[in-house]
Design an enzyme around this catalytic site. Structure first.
Site, PDB file in Angstrom:
ATOM      1  N   ARG A   9      34.984 -54.319  -3.361  1.00 21.16           N
ATOM      2  CA  ARG A   9      35.843 -54.685  -4.504  1.00 21.16           C
ATOM      3  C   ARG A   9      36.642 -55.950  -4.203  1.00 21.16           C
ATOM      4  NH1 ARG A   9      36.777 -48.489  -5.224  1.00 21.16           N
ATOM      5  NH2 ARG A   9      37.180 -48.703  -3.013  1.00 21.16           N
TER       6      ARG A   9
ATOM      7  N   ARG B 135      41.475 -56.308   8.317  1.00 27.93           N
ATOM      8  CA  ARG B 135      42.156 -55.653   9.433  1.00 27.93           C
ATOM      9  C   ARG B 135      41.965 -56.517  10.669  1.00 27.93           C
ATOM     10  NH1 ARG B 135      44.486 -53.126   6.227  1.00 27.93           N
ATOM     11  NH2 ARG B 135      44.591 -50.867   5.939  1.00 27.93           N
TER      12      ARG B 135
ATOM     13  N   GLU C 284      49.835 -55.301  14.887  1.00 32.48           N
ATOM     14  CA  GLU C 284      50.984 -55.627  14.025  1.00 32.48           C
ATOM     15  C   GLU C 284      52.191 -54.763  14.375  1.00 32.48           C
ATOM     16  OE1 GLU C 284      49.506 -55.180  10.033  1.00 32.48           O
ATOM     17  OE2 GLU C 284      47.885 -56.598  10.406  1.00 32.48           O
TER      18      GLU C 284
ATOM     19  N   HIS D 187      51.080 -59.552   6.850  1.00 28.31           N
ATOM     20  CA  HIS D 187      50.367 -58.450   6.167  1.00 28.31           C
ATOM     21  C   HIS D 187      50.975 -58.169   4.790  1.00 28.31           C
ATOM     22  CE1 HIS D 187      47.811 -54.574   6.816  1.00 28.31           C
ATOM     23  NE2 HIS D 187      47.834 -54.948   5.542  1.00 28.31           N
TER      24      HIS D 187
END
Ligand code: 8YV
Length: 312
Positions: A153, A231, A260, A278
Site C-alpha cells: 500500500r 524499518r 531508535e 520516525h
C-alpha cells in the site's frame, strides 16, 4: 468491573479519553514497578493496546492468560510476537490505510530533501553563509529511476507520487504484481544496479532483516540514493553508514533507524543525509485516525463482531 485493558504506550489525547471511558485501563509504561502491576492485573486483562514501536513480546503475551486481542497503533507489527499470538489464539490488529498518504508524503519529502540538500541549504541561510558565496549545485530528481523495495500500500502510494515528478518506477518484492505496470525484479542486487533511488517501503521483521545489505548498497553505486521510511532493520545500517561516509553512495533520506531513538553518530555530521525522527505517520489527523482504528477494533471484538483490520 469493566473490561480490563493493558496499555503499553500513550495514544493521542482524544483517543485516550475514549479508552479510559470505555475500559478499565492499566498503563504499563507509567507503572513504577512493571512486575508488580502485571502481578496484580495480568489474570484479568483481556485486551492489550500497544504500538508498532513498542509491540508485545512472548513474555508479555504469555503473562496474560485471559488475553483475547492485541490492538496495535501502527501498520507495522514487527515487534509483536505473531507466532505466540497465533499459538494462543489471540487476535492481532494494526492500523493500515489511514497512514498510507502521510508516510508516502514523507518518503517524497526525504527524497527531495537529500537530493536537493534542503536541510543543508536551510543551515547555510541561517548561519549567514549565503552572503559569502553560492550554495553548491545538487542532483535533479526528475528523470531518475526509483526501485521500490516492497510495493504494498505505501510503496504504491509512493509510486503514484513519484511518477508526476518524471521518475520511472521499478520494484522488488516477494512476488510480481499483475495489477501494476512497473518492471519487477526478484533480485535486489540486480534492481539496485539498475536504479538511481532505492526506496525502502517493505514491512520489518525476520523476513526482511538486513536485505538491503552491503552488496545491494554497492550495486546502487556512487550516484545512488537510499530512502527508508519502513524499518531500520531492513538495512545493514553499519554498511550504509560506511558507504555514506566514504561517498560510495550519493546520499540517504532516513525516517527510521536500527536502534531508535539512537542514530549512528557518523550520520549527524554528514552533509549527504536528510534525517527525520520516525515521523512518517505523525500528523494530528493521521495519528487520530490510527487511534480511532485501535478503538474500533477493540469495540468490535468486545461486542462479538469481527475486527476491522486483522493481522492474525
Ligand atoms: C508509528 C509506524 O510511529 O505504523 C507504523 O508502523 O512505524 C508508525 O506509524 C508507530 O507504529 C507507533 O508509534
Amino acid at each position: 468491573m469493566g473490561i480490563e485493558i493493558l496499555q503499553t504506550t500513550p495514544l493521542p489525547p482524544a483517543v485516550e479519553e475514549i479508552l479510559q471511558r470505555d475500559y478499565q485501563v492499566h498503563r504499563l509504561w507509567q507503572a513504577p514497578d512493571r512486575g508488580a502491576l502485571l502481578g496484580e492485573v495480568a489474570g484479568r486483562v483481556r485486551g492489550l493496546v500497544t504500538s508498532g514501536s513498542v509491540g508485545a513480546d512472548r513474555s508479555l503475551i504469555e503473562a496474560l492468560p485471559k488475553l483475547e486481542i492485541i490492538s496495535s497503533f501502527g501498520v507495522g507489527y514487527d515487534p509483536i510476537d505473531i507466532d505466540c499470538a497465533k499459538e494462543r489464539g489471540v487476535i492481532v490488529t494494526n492500523t493500515p490505510d489511514v497512514l498510507t498518504d502521510d508516510v508516502a508524503d514523507i518518503a517524497m519529502v526525504l527524497l527531495l530533501s537529500v537530493m536537493r540538500r534542503i536541510p543543508q541549504g536551510d543551515q547555510f541561510v541561517r548561519q549567514g553563509l549565503w552572503a559569502r558565496g553560492k550554495f553548491p549545485l545538487t542532483d535533479k530528481m526528475g528523470g531518475k529511476v526509483m526501485g521500490i523495495v516492497g510495493l504494498g500500500r505505501i510503496g504504491q502510494a509512493i509510486a503514484r507520487r513519484a511518477e508526476p515528478f518524471g521518475i520511472e518506477i521499478r520494484y522488488f518484492g516477494p512476488r510480481r504484481k499483475d495489477s501494476v505496470p512497473y518492471r519487477y525484479y526478484d533480485n535486489l542486487v540486480a534492481m539496485a544496479k539498475d536504479v538511481d533511488i532505492l526506496m525502502i517501503a517493505c514491512p520489518g521483521g525476520k523476513e526482511t532483516a538486513g536485505i538491503v545489505n552491503a552488496a545491494v548498497i554497492e550495486a546502487l553505486g556512487p550516484k545512488g540514493y537510499i530512502v527508508n521510511i519502513a524499518r531500520g532493520s531492513v538495512v545493514d545500517e553499519p554498511a550504509m553508514v560506511k558507504a555514506l561516509v566514504e561517498k560510495k553512495i550519493a546520499g540517504a533520506g532516513l525516517d527510521v533507524f536500527a536502534n531508535e531513538p539512537h542514530v549512528p553518530q557518523e550520520l549527524l555530521t554528514l552533509d549527504n543525509v536528510a534525517l527525520a525522527p520516525h515521523v512518517g505517520s505523525a500528523t494530528h489527523e493521521t495519528r487520530r485516525a490510527m487511534g480511532e482504528l485501535v478503538l474500533k477494533n477493540l469495540a468490535a471484538h468486545f461486542a462479538g463482531q469481527p475486527v476491522l483490520t486483522r493481522v492474525v
